[in-house]
Design an enzyme around this catalytic site. Structure first.
Site, PDB file in Angstrom:
ATOM      1  N   GLU A 286      55.975  87.667  11.219  1.00 23.99           N
ATOM      2  CA  GLU A 286      56.637  86.496  10.629  1.00 23.99           C
ATOM      3  C   GLU A 286      55.665  85.702   9.767  1.00 23.99           C
ATOM      4  O   GLU A 286      54.529  85.444  10.179  1.00 23.99           O
ATOM      5  CB  GLU A 286      57.163  85.602  11.753  1.00 23.99           C
TER       6      GLU A 286
ATOM      7  N   GLU B 181      66.828  78.605  15.156  1.00 23.61           N
ATOM      8  CA  GLU B 181      65.534  78.146  15.656  1.00 23.61           C
ATOM      9  C   GLU B 181      65.248  76.768  15.063  1.00 23.61           C
ATOM     10  O   GLU B 181      64.273  76.552  14.351  1.00 23.61           O
ATOM     11  CB  GLU B 181      64.425  79.143  15.295  1.00 23.61           C
TER      12      GLU B 181
END
Length: 274
Positions: free
Chosen positions: A161, A258
């Protein structure tokens, strides 16, 4: 979905899961999957739920049972990120912690095997003072390749990520290009990109372009609205066209929510945009 009245947006049939390490944190870890299911979701994801690199058998059993009993899919699980309170943001690239990371890999892969989780996120980590950058990057590639090999035995993939260096100053893998370069260096077929639209936008990337150019590498998507990391519709990113683009491109994975809840005491009120 349950939640406060809010302007809903078109989501084009995408599947959404809840990150239960940022939402529903008002509840004990073992109650969060059930809370997500009660709010209408069929998928959840977690950062590493324990302080230890390896949970006790009882802790692991209880966590696996909490997901199964809730009737949800464990979509994604993070490897241990180290001591967050002390400033660590991952230990993949930390040479002195390679043995710990690999111990954690086996624990995470076992949880993945037991739950059917197919995505294991590997936060890269900040630079370590006094250690050559080249050494840190070499350790990271070795660790990611190790994790990928272990994950493959459970039918899982490893995620890399890009985390923005605005919120986390000095984070070395802060753009999609840098993340893709790391993925390529691992040489593993089951290492792919976690496209977190919040982090991409915070770095000024053209989110739509990233989703298009790297569509074959994207194994998971996460969302939050910059600049405040709230729910879609609370900030500056126009999500509807991006959701449509993902659908048109044939993205069949989950989209992880998120983001910071609008009411930290009651996360169930944070889904009115759906």
């Amino acid at each position: 979905m349950k939640g406060q009245v809010a302007t809903s947006m078109r989501t084009y049939g995408l599947r959404f899961d809840v990150n239960c390490s940022i939402l529903f944190t008002e509840l004990p870890v073992l109650q969060r999957a059930s809370a997500a299911r009660a709010a209408g979701f069929r998928g959840v994801e977690f950062w590493w739920p324990w302080e230890a690199m390896v949970p006790s058998d009882a802790e692991a059993d209880a966590f696996v049972a909490s997901v199964a009993d809730a009737g949800v899919e464990l979509v994604s699980l993070n490897f241990h990120t180290g001591d967050m309170a002390a400033g660590e943001r991952g230990i993949v690239s930390h040479p002195a912690r390679a043995a710990e990371f690999r111990e954690n890999v086996f624990a995470a892969v076992e949880i993945a095997r037991r739950t059917g989780c197919t995505r294991l996120n590997a936060p890269y980590g900040l630079r370590v003072s006094g250690v050559e950058v080249a050494e840190q990057d070499a350790v990271a590639i070795e660790n990611l390749a190790f994790a990928a090999q272990a994950a493959a035995k459970a039918g899982a993939s490893v995620l890399v990520e890009a985390i923005n260096s605005v919120d986390i100053p000095g984070f070395p893998v802060d753009t999609s290009g840098k993340a893709l370069a790391v993925i390529e260096k691992t040489g593993a077929p089951n290492v792919g990109l976690l496209a977190d639209l919040y982090h991409l936008a915070k770095m000024g990337e053209d989110v739509a372009d990233v989703l298009s150019r790297h569509r074959e590498s994207i194994l998971h998507v996460q969302v939050a609205d910059p600049p405040g990391r709230g729910a879609p519709g609370t900030g500056t990113l126009d999500f509807e066209p991006l959701f449509r683009q993902l659908a048109v491109q044939g993205y069949s994975g989950w989209v992880g929510l998120e983001y910071v809840p609008s009411d930290p005491a009651d996360s169930a009120t944070s889904f009115g945009w759906l």
